[in-house]
Design an enzyme around this catalytic site. Structure first.
Site, PDB file in Angstrom:
ATOM      1  N   ARG A  51      12.404   7.206 -10.125  1.00 27.80           N
ATOM      2  CA  ARG A  51      13.382   7.496  -9.075  1.00 27.80           C
ATOM      3  C   ARG A  51      12.798   7.479  -7.674  1.00 27.80           C
ATOM      4  O   ARG A  51      13.346   6.856  -6.766  1.00 27.80           O
ATOM      5  CB  ARG A  51      14.018   8.885  -9.290  1.00 27.80           C
ATOM      6  CG  ARG A  51      15.153   8.877 -10.259  1.00 27.80           C
ATOM      7  CD  ARG A  51      15.198  10.172 -11.011  1.00 27.80           C
ATOM      8  NE  ARG A  51      14.059  10.239 -11.888  1.00 27.80           N
ATOM      9  CZ  ARG A  51      14.021   9.702 -13.114  1.00 27.80           C
ATOM     10  NH1 ARG A  51      15.087   9.148 -13.615  1.00 27.80           N
ATOM     11  NH2 ARG A  51      12.914   9.752 -13.856  1.00 27.80           N
ATOM     12  N   THR A  52      11.704   8.207  -7.477  1.00 30.65           N
ATOM     13  CA  THR A  52      11.228   8.378  -6.099  1.00 30.65           C
ATOM     14  C   THR A  52      10.799   7.033  -5.521  1.00 30.65           C
ATOM     15  O   THR A  52      11.195   6.668  -4.410  1.00 30.65           O
ATOM     16  CB  THR A  52      10.071   9.405  -6.047  1.00 30.65           C
ATOM     17  OG1 THR A  52      10.502  10.572  -6.737  1.00 30.65           O
ATOM     18  CG2 THR A  52       9.727   9.765  -4.617  1.00 30.65           C
ATOM     19  N   LYS A  81     -12.327   1.145  -7.280  1.00 31.27           N
ATOM     20  CA  LYS A  81     -13.707   0.735  -6.938  1.00 31.27           C
ATOM     21  C   LYS A  81     -14.439   1.843  -6.198  1.00 31.27           C
ATOM     22  O   LYS A  81     -15.479   1.613  -5.591  1.00 31.27           O
ATOM     23  CB  LYS A  81     -13.673  -0.513  -6.055  1.00 31.27           C
ATOM     24  CG  LYS A  81     -12.979  -1.705  -6.659  1.00 31.27           C
ATOM     25  CD  LYS A  81     -13.019  -2.852  -5.655  1.00 31.27           C
ATOM     26  CE  LYS A  81     -12.201  -4.022  -6.111  1.00 31.27           C
ATOM     27  NZ  LYS A  81     -12.103  -5.042  -5.062  1.00 31.27           N
ATOM     28  N   ARG A 102       2.707   8.945  -2.995  1.00 32.23           N
ATOM     29  CA  ARG A 102       2.647   9.963  -4.061  1.00 32.23           C
ATOM     30  C   ARG A 102       1.203  10.009  -4.558  1.00 32.23           C
ATOM     31  O   ARG A 102       0.595   8.959  -4.806  1.00 32.23           O
ATOM     32  CB  ARG A 102       3.580   9.596  -5.214  1.00 32.23           C
ATOM     33  CG  ARG A 102       3.291  10.400  -6.471  1.00 32.23           C
ATOM     34  CD  ARG A 102       4.356  10.244  -7.512  1.00 32.23           C
ATOM     35  NE  ARG A 102       5.569  10.915  -7.093  1.00 32.23           N
ATOM     36  CZ  ARG A 102       6.636  11.076  -7.871  1.00 32.23           C
ATOM     37  NH1 ARG A 102       6.614  10.618  -9.106  1.00 32.23           N
ATOM     38  NH2 ARG A 102       7.706  11.692  -7.429  1.00 32.23           N
ATOM     39  N   HIS A 130       7.009  18.504  -3.032  1.00 30.18           N
ATOM     40  CA  HIS A 130       7.808  17.285  -3.199  1.00 30.18           C
ATOM     41  C   HIS A 130       9.012  17.421  -2.260  1.00 30.18           C
ATOM     42  O   HIS A 130      10.152  17.536  -2.697  1.00 30.18           O
ATOM     43  CB  HIS A 130       8.249  17.153  -4.648  1.00 30.18           C
ATOM     44  CG  HIS A 130       8.718  15.785  -5.047  1.00 30.18           C
ATOM     45  ND1 HIS A 130       9.001  14.786  -4.132  1.00 30.18           N
ATOM     46  CD2 HIS A 130       8.977  15.248  -6.275  1.00 30.18           C
ATOM     47  CE1 HIS A 130       9.398  13.701  -4.789  1.00 30.18           C
ATOM     48  NE2 HIS A 130       9.393  13.956  -6.085  1.00 30.18           N
TER      49      HIS A 130
END
Ligand code: NCD
Length: 301
Positions: A51-52, A81, A102, A130
């Protein structure tokens, strides 16, 4: 340049501005379809999302902007890396006009802001925050109830690791006469710092031990899944499952929300109940995130 990294930044007035702009976008999406023409937004996700990420990508494109993105930055960016988050952000911020990120670490957004030359939008940071989810949660409550003041909210499920819960209790505390009820297994109780914060804002918090402890006229039931990925494993079945029988103990006016994804904590037998609004809530993510992008990119008229 405006970052949105923490609920701590938000005032009631900011939220109202975002909600009013969201209403305007919903009423007349065409008016905003070119607002971000010429803007490139980078969407970098170090944790899984449906969703986000996709609602942010939809939001940018519905505003006429374009995106560069990586859906699994842990594996597919130079993080694999050994590059630091700081170096990655310094580079990406030279490519785009805003970064939606995120990350699995609680302080990732604060670290990104320190080195970024463009706005950072926190799309979920560890177990802590959030904010954009909570904005769409509050927008949904406002849309369905016509108000956020005087709301009785029950939060359920994983109150310990659930960042959507942490941000929601913080943001709703900006409103008047709020009562919050918490129902979880003991080992997933809400951390004391959020209880203290609510107290400092005159929000009452009641720890519940079963569904009967939640008032039947509660305005909102907000359930969440156990965040297994944050503590590395399962701890058995969900104890507090909302099915048709449980939902029917509550008022006809009670609404049932969930940030999704759901596991077993909400049975599919409630999906057709008009009070089960979690899919509508998820769809609200697009216009709310359109409003957030306009605000962060200084395009609010
Ligand atoms: C939530 C999250 O990522 O914190 N999902 C979402 O953004 N809608 C909730 C969860 O993963 O359980």
């Amino acid at each position: 340049m405006k970052h949105l990294i923490s609920c701590e930044q938000c005032t009631r007035q900011n939220l109202e501005e975002i909600f009013e702009l969201t209403d305007k976008i919903v009423e007349n999406p065409k008016k905003y379809s070119e607002s971000l023409v010429g803007n490139l937004v980078s969407i970098i996700f170090y944790e899984p999302s449906t969703r986000t990420r996709l609602s942010f990508e939809s939001a940018v494109q519905r505003l006429g902007g374009t995106i560069v993105s990586t859906e699994n930055a842990k594996a597919y960016s130079s993080t694999a890396k050994g590059e630091t988050l700081e170096d990655t952000i310094k580079v990406i911020s030279g490519y785009c006009d805003a970064i939606v990120m995120r990350h699995n670490e609680d302080d990732s957004s604060e670290r990104a802001v320190k080195v970024s030359s463009v706005p950072i939008i926190n799309a979920g940071a560890g177990k802590k925050e959030h904010p954009t989810q909570s904005l769409l949660d509050l927008y949904t409550i406002r849309q369905q109830k016509g108000r956020i003041d005087n709301v009785k909210l029950a939060v359920l499920g994983d109150l310990l690791y659930g960042r959507t819960i942490h941000s929601l209790v913080e943001l709703i505390s900006l409103y008047d006469n709020i009562s919050v009820y918490g129902l979880s297994k003991k080992e997933f109780a809400l951390p004391q710092k959020y209880i203290d914060y609510m107290k400092s804002k005159n929000v009452s918090y009641t720890v519940c031990s079963n569904f009967d402890d939640i008032p039947s006229d509660v305005d909102v039931l907000y359930h969440t899944r156990t965040q297994y990925e944050r503590f590395g494993g399962g701890t058995g079945r969900e104890e507090f499952i909302i099915n048709k029988e449980v939902l029917d103990k509550f008022s006809k006016e009670t609404i049932l929300l969930h940030p999704l994804p759901r596991n077993e904590e909400i049975s599919t037998d409630v999906d057709d109940d008009p009070r089960a609004l979690f899919f509508k809530q998820a769809h609200n993510g697009v216009p709310v995130r359109m409003a957030i992008l306009l605000q962060c990119l200084d395009k609010m008229e």
